[in-house]
Write an enzyme that holds these catalytic residues in place. Structure first.
Site, PDB file in Angstrom:
ATOM      1  CD  GLU A   1       0.855   0.450   2.988  1.00 58.68           C
ATOM      2  OE1 GLU A   1       0.759   1.696   2.910  1.00 58.68           O
ATOM      3  OE2 GLU A   1       1.867  -0.119   3.420  1.00 58.68           O
TER       4      GLU A   1
ATOM      5  N   GLY B   1       6.242  -0.224   4.490  1.00 63.18           N
ATOM      6  CA  GLY B   1       5.036  -0.452   3.710  1.00 63.18           C
ATOM      7  C   GLY B   1       5.388  -0.824   2.286  1.00 63.18           C
ATOM      8  CD  GLU B   2       7.609   1.667  -0.940  1.00 60.79           C
ATOM      9  OE1 GLU B   2       8.307   0.845  -1.594  1.00 60.79           O
ATOM     10  OE2 GLU B   2       7.998   2.826  -0.711  1.00 60.79           O
ATOM     11  N   GLY B   3       4.449  -3.125   0.584  1.00 60.19           N
ATOM     12  CA  GLY B   3       4.522  -4.559   0.336  1.00 60.19           C
ATOM     13  C   GLY B   3       5.935  -5.093   0.404  1.00 60.19           C
TER      14      GLY B   3
END
Length: 348
Positions: free
Chosen positions: A170, A314-316
């Site tokens: 995300e 984050g970001e995966g």
């Protein structure tokens, strides 16, 4: 909202899977969590020889009205700027996805920016950011349903294209604040213990963030707000979180393996698992975030993460970094010799 048909993986193969794992040329349990992951994926796919096909990372992006009130150290424009960075291949998630052979798509679930049609970008925009939940609900019930349905449609297309493992990431300035409120409401952990520094707030910023979230919670409770998962999601979530919820539900419905990242993705998994508890049978929890509240999320979902690296990007990124371990779990199950096939003596 679409009714998702999610059943707990059939445990009929559990004994056979465990026996296959135990007969490998190693002491019992010697591969630790990899053994648990191998068995879980075997049960998800209902086979003694599971395969990971066309693995994909999805990074869901959205803006938050509360960001303008000061819940983040960064300005809201960073959301769309980071989406551009993803599309250009320059972010951490791009590096790790490339390294580990993961496809990557960015989902515009509700960024306050017009990107136009772009390669690698999925347009699933509900609106140009949520409303400010300190003053009103972040989204209407209709918008929340639309986001869930959008996410489901994206994953159904991946499944139709042969993907059976999907990682979740995300991007959204202010979304740790949303995740904090969701975590508080769905686990009962005191709000102060759910609120962390996010993108790097100093002590004064952290205190301001906590005060703003307390105001949002007081407003919600004063209006009779309860802790039902869908209501809490609509009240405090972001479009990226709600779209992730739909994507997760559809992935579990399609019997895919779900790679769950950190705190914000964890908040979506928490919502999705309250809507459909059987979803947890399809989830591999990839890492324990350094963000406050994540440990409680994991406990609430009975999750044992693969990594604990102090990540809070984050970001995966945690999901992408853990993927080689998921591959290793499947590979040892499929390729490692048994005592019998190798002619190795078992213990007496």
């Amino acid at each position: 909202m679409h009714s998702f048909e999610i059943s707990t993986p059939d445990c009929g193969l559990e004994t056979a899977l465990q026996n296959k794992i135990d007969r490998k040329t190693k002491p019992l349990g010697a591969l630790g969590q990899l053994e648990k992951v191998a068995k879980k994926i075997g049960l998800v796919q209902q086979t003694l020889s599971p395969q990971l096909n066309n693995p994909q990372m999805l990074v869901f992006a959205g803006d938050h009205g509360a960001a303008k009130a000061g819940v983040s150290a960064y300005p809201q424009d960073v959301t769309w700027q980071m989406v551009e960075n993803f599309l250009a291949g320059g972010a951490a998630i791009n590096v790790f996805a490339r390294q580990n052979g993961l496809g990557l798509s960015v989902v515009d679930a509700g960024v306050a920016h017009d990107f136009g049609q772009r390669t690698g970008l999925v347009d699933a925009k509900v609106a140009a950011g949520t409303a400010n939940y300190i003053e009103q609900a972040a989204m209407t019930a209709t918008q929340c349903e639309q986001a869930i349905n959008n996410g489901a449609a994206i994953v159904r297309q991946l499944a139709a294209n042969g993907c059976n493992v999907v990682g979740f990431g995300e991007m959204g300035i202010g979304n740790t604040a949303s995740a904090s409120l969701l975590t508080h409401c769905l686990t009962g952990l005191p709000l102060a213990e759910c609120v962390g520094r996010g993108t790097g707030l100093d002590d004064a910023g952290l205190a301001r963030k906590q005060d703003l979230l307390e105001q949002a919670l007081i407003r919600y409770r004063a209006g009779g707000g309860d802790d039902e998962a869908f209501k809490v999601l609509a009240e405090f979530g972001g479009f990226e979180i709600a779209t992730m919820v739909g994507a997760m539900l559809a992935a579990a419905e399609a019997k895919m393996v779900l790679l769950i990242d950190g705190f914000i993705v964890g908040s979506a998994a928490l919502v999705a698992s309250r809507l459909a508890p059987a979803l947890l049978g399809y989830c591999v929890f990839c890492h324990r975030s350094a963000e406050a509240g994540h440990r409680t999320q994991l406990l609430a979902m009975g999750a044992e993460p693969l990594l604990d690296l102090g990540l809070r990007l984050g970001e995966g990124t945690g999901a992408a970094l853990a993927y080689p371990l998921v591959q290793a779990a499947v590979n040892f199950l499929n390729e490692m010799a048994s005592f019998e096939s190798a002619g190795v003596s078992d213990k007496e």
